[in-house]
Scaffold this motif. Structure first.
Motif, PDB file in Angstrom:
ATOM      1  N   VAL A 113      44.350  35.302  30.263  1.00 50.50           N
ATOM      2  CA  VAL A 113      44.430  36.500  31.095  1.00 50.50           C
ATOM      3  C   VAL A 113      44.784  37.738  30.278  1.00 50.50           C
ATOM      4  CG1 VAL A 113      46.894  36.231  31.732  1.00 50.50           C
ATOM      5  CG2 VAL A 113      45.300  37.358  33.317  1.00 50.50           C
ATOM      6  N   ASP A 114      45.604  37.568  29.236  1.00 48.71           N
ATOM      7  CA  ASP A 114      46.037  38.727  28.461  1.00 48.71           C
ATOM      8  C   ASP A 114      44.935  39.291  27.574  1.00 48.71           C
ATOM      9  OD1 ASP A 114      46.696  36.080  27.611  1.00 48.71           O
ATOM     10  OD2 ASP A 114      47.692  36.894  25.848  1.00 48.71           O
ATOM     11  N   ALA A 115      43.802  38.583  27.489  1.00 50.13           N
ATOM     12  CA  ALA A 115      42.674  39.075  26.682  1.00 50.13           C
ATOM     13  C   ALA A 115      41.553  39.645  27.544  1.00 50.13           C
ATOM     14  CB  ALA A 115      42.127  37.943  25.813  1.00 50.13           C
ATOM     15  N   ILE A 116      41.668  39.476  28.850  1.00 50.86           N
ATOM     16  CA  ILE A 116      40.566  39.906  29.722  1.00 50.86           C
ATOM     17  C   ILE A 116      40.575  41.435  29.859  1.00 50.86           C
ATOM     18  CG2 ILE A 116      39.720  39.836  32.110  1.00 50.86           C
ATOM     19  CD1 ILE A 116      40.673  36.918  32.242  1.00 50.86           C
ATOM     20  N   SER A 117      39.423  42.044  29.566  1.00 51.88           N
ATOM     21  CA  SER A 117      39.327  43.508  29.639  1.00 51.88           C
ATOM     22  C   SER A 117      39.180  43.961  31.090  1.00 51.88           C
ATOM     23  CB  SER A 117      38.116  44.001  28.851  1.00 51.88           C
ATOM     24  OG  SER A 117      36.921  43.587  29.502  1.00 51.88           O
ATOM     25  N   SER A 118      39.513  45.225  31.320  1.00 52.71           N
ATOM     26  CA  SER A 118      39.343  45.802  32.659  1.00 52.71           C
ATOM     27  C   SER A 118      37.878  45.795  33.058  1.00 52.71           C
ATOM     28  CB  SER A 118      39.862  47.239  32.692  1.00 52.71           C
ATOM     29  OG  SER A 118      41.227  47.251  32.432  1.00 52.71           O
ATOM     30  N   GLU A 119      37.000  46.021  32.068  1.00 57.03           N
ATOM     31  CA  GLU A 119      35.559  46.063  32.363  1.00 57.03           C
ATOM     32  C   GLU A 119      35.079  44.688  32.839  1.00 57.03           C
ATOM     33  OE1 GLU A 119      36.941  47.253  29.496  1.00 57.03           O
ATOM     34  OE2 GLU A 119      36.773  49.347  30.122  1.00 57.03           O
ATOM     35  N   ARG A 120      35.530  43.653  32.133  1.00 58.53           N
ATOM     36  CA  ARG A 120      35.136  42.290  32.542  1.00 58.53           C
ATOM     37  C   ARG A 120      35.659  41.980  33.945  1.00 58.53           C
ATOM     38  NH1 ARG A 120      36.062  36.333  29.792  1.00 58.53           N
ATOM     39  NH2 ARG A 120      36.675  35.263  31.702  1.00 58.53           N
ATOM     40  N   LEU A 121      36.937  42.303  34.156  1.00 63.11           N
ATOM     41  CA  LEU A 121      37.564  41.999  35.443  1.00 63.11           C
ATOM     42  C   LEU A 121      36.842  42.699  36.593  1.00 63.11           C
ATOM     43  CD1 LEU A 121      39.997  40.456  36.558  1.00 63.11           C
ATOM     44  CD2 LEU A 121      41.389  42.494  36.142  1.00 63.11           C
ATOM     45  N   GLU A 122      36.521  43.948  36.341  1.00 63.21           N
ATOM     46  CA  GLU A 122      35.873  44.740  37.382  1.00 63.21           C
ATOM     47  C   GLU A 122      34.489  44.164  37.702  1.00 63.21           C
ATOM     48  OE1 GLU A 122      33.759  48.018  39.255  1.00 63.21           O
ATOM     49  OE2 GLU A 122      33.342  47.421  37.193  1.00 63.21           O
ATOM     50  N   ARG A 123      33.741  43.812  36.661  1.00 64.49           N
ATOM     51  CA  ARG A 123      32.395  43.260  36.851  1.00 64.49           C
ATOM     52  C   ARG A 123      32.476  41.883  37.526  1.00 64.49           C
ATOM     53  NH1 ARG A 123      27.266  44.593  37.736  1.00 64.49           N
ATOM     54  NH2 ARG A 123      25.849  42.957  37.091  1.00 64.49           N
ATOM     55  N   MET A 124      33.446  41.081  37.118  1.00 63.34           N
ATOM     56  CA  MET A 124      33.614  39.738  37.685  1.00 63.34           C
ATOM     57  C   MET A 124      33.769  39.819  39.213  1.00 63.34           C
ATOM     58  SD  MET A 124      33.827  36.524  36.624  1.00 63.34           S
ATOM     59  CE  MET A 124      34.406  36.482  34.941  1.00 63.34           C
ATOM     60  N   PHE A 125      34.595  40.752  39.651  1.00 62.00           N
ATOM     61  CA  PHE A 125      34.827  40.876  41.091  1.00 62.00           C
ATOM     62  C   PHE A 125      33.685  41.613  41.788  1.00 62.00           C
ATOM     63  CE2 PHE A 125      38.849  39.039  42.446  1.00 62.00           C
ATOM     64  CZ  PHE A 125      39.312  38.556  41.230  1.00 62.00           C
ATOM     65  N   ARG A 126      33.076  42.563  41.073  1.00 62.01           N
ATOM     66  CA  ARG A 126      32.003  43.334  41.709  1.00 62.01           C
ATOM     67  C   ARG A 126      30.806  42.434  42.019  1.00 62.01           C
ATOM     68  NH1 ARG A 126      28.889  47.302  39.269  1.00 62.01           N
ATOM     69  NH2 ARG A 126      30.205  47.323  37.429  1.00 62.01           N
ATOM     70  N   VAL A 127      30.470  41.532  41.105  1.00 63.77           N
ATOM     71  CA  VAL A 127      29.330  40.641  41.354  1.00 63.77           C
ATOM     72  C   VAL A 127      29.741  39.486  42.271  1.00 63.77           C
ATOM     73  CG1 VAL A 127      27.704  39.008  40.292  1.00 63.77           C
ATOM     74  CG2 VAL A 127      28.188  41.210  39.173  1.00 63.77           C
ATOM     75  N   ASN A 128      30.836  38.806  41.933  1.00 64.80           N
ATOM     76  CA  ASN A 128      31.164  37.545  42.615  1.00 64.80           C
ATOM     77  C   ASN A 128      31.802  37.744  43.989  1.00 64.80           C
ATOM     78  OD1 ASN A 128      30.214  36.217  40.363  1.00 64.80           O
ATOM     79  ND2 ASN A 128      32.212  35.673  39.567  1.00 64.80           N
ATOM     80  N   VAL A 129      32.491  38.857  44.182  1.00 65.85           N
ATOM     81  CA  VAL A 129      33.191  39.064  45.458  1.00 65.85           C
ATOM     82  C   VAL A 129      32.568  40.223  46.251  1.00 65.85           C
ATOM     83  CG1 VAL A 129      35.406  39.475  46.596  1.00 65.85           C
ATOM     84  CG2 VAL A 129      35.327  38.188  44.445  1.00 65.85           C
ATOM     85  N   THR A 130      32.625  41.426  45.693  1.00 64.82           N
ATOM     86  CA  THR A 130      32.093  42.577  46.437  1.00 64.82           C
ATOM     87  C   THR A 130      30.629  42.355  46.786  1.00 64.82           C
ATOM     88  OG1 THR A 130      33.602  43.961  45.158  1.00 64.82           O
ATOM     89  CG2 THR A 130      31.931  45.095  46.462  1.00 64.82           C
ATOM     90  N   GLY A 131      29.863  41.829  45.831  1.00 64.49           N
ATOM     91  CA  GLY A 131      28.442  41.602  46.087  1.00 64.49           C
ATOM     92  C   GLY A 131      28.228  40.647  47.254  1.00 64.49           C
ATOM     93  N   ALA A 132      28.993  39.554  47.255  1.00 61.88           N
ATOM     94  CA  ALA A 132      28.837  38.576  48.345  1.00 61.88           C
ATOM     95  C   ALA A 132      29.246  39.181  49.686  1.00 61.88           C
ATOM     96  CB  ALA A 132      29.676  37.331  48.033  1.00 61.88           C
ATOM     97  N   ILE A 133      30.308  39.973  49.686  1.00 62.80           N
ATOM     98  CA  ILE A 133      30.764  40.575  50.950  1.00 62.80           C
ATOM     99  C   ILE A 133      29.762  41.622  51.437  1.00 62.80           C
ATOM    100  CG2 ILE A 133      32.571  41.978  52.036  1.00 62.80           C
ATOM    101  CD1 ILE A 133      34.619  40.566  50.214  1.00 62.80           C
ATOM    102  N   ARG A 134      29.236  42.434  50.524  1.00 66.04           N
ATOM    103  CA  ARG A 134      28.258  43.456  50.935  1.00 66.04           C
ATOM    104  C   ARG A 134      26.981  42.783  51.460  1.00 66.04           C
ATOM    105  NH1 ARG A 134      30.536  46.898  52.826  1.00 66.04           N
ATOM    106  NH2 ARG A 134      28.515  47.874  53.122  1.00 66.04           N
ATOM    107  N   CYS A 135      26.556  41.721  50.787  1.00 66.76           N
ATOM    108  CA  CYS A 135      25.349  41.015  51.260  1.00 66.76           C
ATOM    109  C   CYS A 135      25.596  40.397  52.639  1.00 66.76           C
ATOM    110  CB  CYS A 135      24.931  39.935  50.260  1.00 66.76           C
ATOM    111  SG  CYS A 135      24.156  40.593  48.766  1.00 66.76           S
ATOM    112  N   ALA A 136      26.776  39.812  52.826  1.00 62.06           N
ATOM    113  CA  ALA A 136      27.091  39.232  54.135  1.00 62.06           C
ATOM    114  C   ALA A 136      27.081  40.317  55.213  1.00 62.06           C
ATOM    115  CB  ALA A 136      28.444  38.529  54.087  1.00 62.06           C
ATOM    116  N   ALA A 137      27.607  41.489  54.882  1.00 63.38           N
ATOM    117  CA  ALA A 137      27.636  42.587  55.855  1.00 63.38           C
ATOM    118  C   ALA A 137      26.212  42.983  56.269  1.00 63.38           C
ATOM    119  CB  ALA A 137      28.375  43.785  55.262  1.00 63.38           C
ATOM    120  N   GLU A 138      25.328  43.088  55.286  1.00 73.25           N
ATOM    121  CA  GLU A 138      23.931  43.431  55.607  1.00 73.25           C
ATOM    122  C   GLU A 138      23.297  42.330  56.451  1.00 73.25           C
ATOM    123  OE1 GLU A 138      22.230  46.208  55.034  1.00 73.25           O
ATOM    124  OE2 GLU A 138      23.854  47.189  53.954  1.00 73.25           O
TER     125      GLU A 138
END
Ligand code: NAP
Length: 250
Positions: free
Chosen positions: A99-124
């Motif tokens: 966890v101490d090596a994970i960049s903010s960019e990686r973290l943001e992308r990880m959640f944007r694709v795996n979580v936000t993307g799934a929630i936005r698709c479900a909403a549509e």
């Protein structure tokens, strides 16, 4: 099959998503095969389906952006004019890091694709399927992971946390839309033999992990697809909010 129900599979070009597309088409679904960058892989899936007399289209779009999600659903509307099922399958891992090596960019992308993307698709999908908005109902299956339970320490706790969010979202959305004709479930694959491990820098991960899996082998994309097809189907009309492990006991 021109009048069959319509299924959108995000990340349908390869791995589990491609297996879902092929299995769904064989059961009479018309399939929207979403992909991010590997157009040829998506076209190959479409070709296999149409060769067998099914109906499918390839749709480019990044689920990790709002514009991408809008474009994907606009393309589904244009191709089929209806939607009956969504498999929120597109997902990414990263190389093994603490966890101490994970960049903010990686973290943001990880959640944007795996979580936000799934929630936005479900909403549509809800906007198109819910009886509240004049739809005919439908079914959503989300891809979680056994990592949501095991936490993936030393490998990708960010990915595991994202899949934990998918579990919570599955339960919540299932209850939110249960009276609107939409069922929402998830599968939790264990170690499945796909390209995702190589994309995380561990090409031999599925083989290497086999001794630690109770069944002593990784699963296949087809085995996960079978579980997803069950949850999508009329065999599962009273199943919602369920999270099904497909993990060989892992
Ligand atoms: P994979 O073989 O790496 O395939 C990933 C698919 O997702 C590809 O079709 C890819 O499209 C697409 N994709 C990636 N990022 C995308 C984006 N931003 N927008 C749209 N599509 C995107 O993965 P997999 O192993 O089949 O995994 C599928 C799902 O199962 C994921 O959610 C994963 O987390 C979950 N899962 C897998 C395992 C496993 O061991 N394999 C275990 C547990 C859970 P392109 O072809 O265009 O790149």
């Amino acid at each position: 099959m021109s009048g069959g129900p319509v299924l959108l599979v995000t990340g349908g070009s390869r791995g589990i998503g491609a297996a879902v597309c092929l299995a769904a088409a064989s059961k009479g679904w018309r399939v929207a095969v979403n992909y991010a960058s590997q157009r040829q892989a998506a076209e190959d899936v479409v070709h296999q389906i149409t060769e067998s007399g099914g109906s499918a289209v390839a749709i480019q779009g990044d689920v990790g952006s709002d514009e991408g999600v809008k474009a994907i659903f606009a393309a589904v509307d244009a191709a089929f004019g209806r939607l009956d099922g969504l498999v929120n399958n597109a997902g990414i891992v990263g190389p093994p890091q603490r966890v101490d090596a994970i960049s903010s960019e990686r973290l943001e992308r990880m959640f944007r694709v795996n979580v936000t993307g799934a929630i936005r698709c479900a909403a549509e999908a809800v906007l198109r399927m819910s009886t509240r908005y004049g739809g005919q109902g439908g079914s959503i299956v989300n891809l979680s992971s056994v990592a949501a339970v095991l936490g993936a320490p030393g490998q990708y706790v960010d990915y595991a946390a994202a899949k934990g969010a998918i579990d919570s979202f599955t339960v919540g959305l299932a209850r939110e839309v249960a009276a609107e004709g939409i069922r929402v479930n998830a599968v939790r694959p264990g170690i499945i033999d796909t390209d995702i491990h190589a994309s995380g820098g561990l090409p031999d991960r599925a083989r290497d992990m086999a001794p630690s899996i109770p069944m002593q082998r990784p699963g296949t994309a087809g085995e996960v697809a079978d579980a997803i097809l069950y949850l999508l189907s009329d065999k599962a009309t009273y199943v919602t909010g369920a999270i099904l492990n497909v993990s060989g006991g892992r």
